[in-house]
Write a protein that holds these residues in place. Sequence first.
Motif, mmCIF file in Angstrom:
data_model
loop_
_atom_site.group_PDB
_atom_site.id
_atom_site.type_symbol
_atom_site.label_atom_id
_atom_site.label_comp_id
_atom_site.label_asym_id
_atom_site.label_seq_id
_atom_site.Cartn_x
_atom_site.Cartn_y
_atom_site.Cartn_z
ATOM 1 N N LEU A 159 -6.955 39.858 22.632
ATOM 2 C CA LEU A 159 -5.546 39.644 22.936
ATOM 3 C C LEU A 159 -5.479 38.369 23.760
ATOM 4 N N PRO A 179 -9.607 50.003 22.150
ATOM 5 C CA PRO A 179 -9.163 50.856 23.252
ATOM 6 C C PRO A 179 -8.245 51.944 22.710
ATOM 7 N N TRP A 201 -3.154 53.750 25.713
ATOM 8 C CA TRP A 201 -3.453 52.827 26.817
ATOM 9 C C TRP A 201 -3.004 51.423 26.448
ATOM 10 N N LEU A 202 -3.340 50.991 25.243
ATOM 11 C CA LEU A 202 -2.955 49.657 24.797
ATOM 12 C C LEU A 202 -1.437 49.506 24.766
ATOM 13 N N ALA A 235 1.112 43.362 30.365
ATOM 14 C CA ALA A 235 -0.284 43.102 30.702
ATOM 15 C C ALA A 235 -0.431 42.546 32.110
#
Length: 108
Positions: A80, A94, A98-99, A107
Amino acid sequence: MSTQSERVARWREHVERWRRSGQTQAAYSAAHGVSKKSLGYWIRRSRHESAREADSVLTLVAARPVGVAPPRQAGDVLSLCSPSGWRLQFGALPPAPWLAEVLAHGAT
């Protein structure tokens, strides 16, 4: 005497009018009776604020339709990247919740 927020709003309006005018900073300043030096300061400040806002935005670009997983190869990584240059790399995918939470919070 104007408040600081009124002064900021007034200069933001000047910066937007200058951008739309197509004039040089000097020509715009002379035509509107404002200091060329002050206009330059507010233009730089506006660019800095725009860059800071862009850094807080995370944009995902899908190379294939969602739900179509590519075949995994040894050594594949999920990356990312932000417009400001930071990068997150994952050797394994992941967990999706969560992502999703990370992306929902920009983020940070």
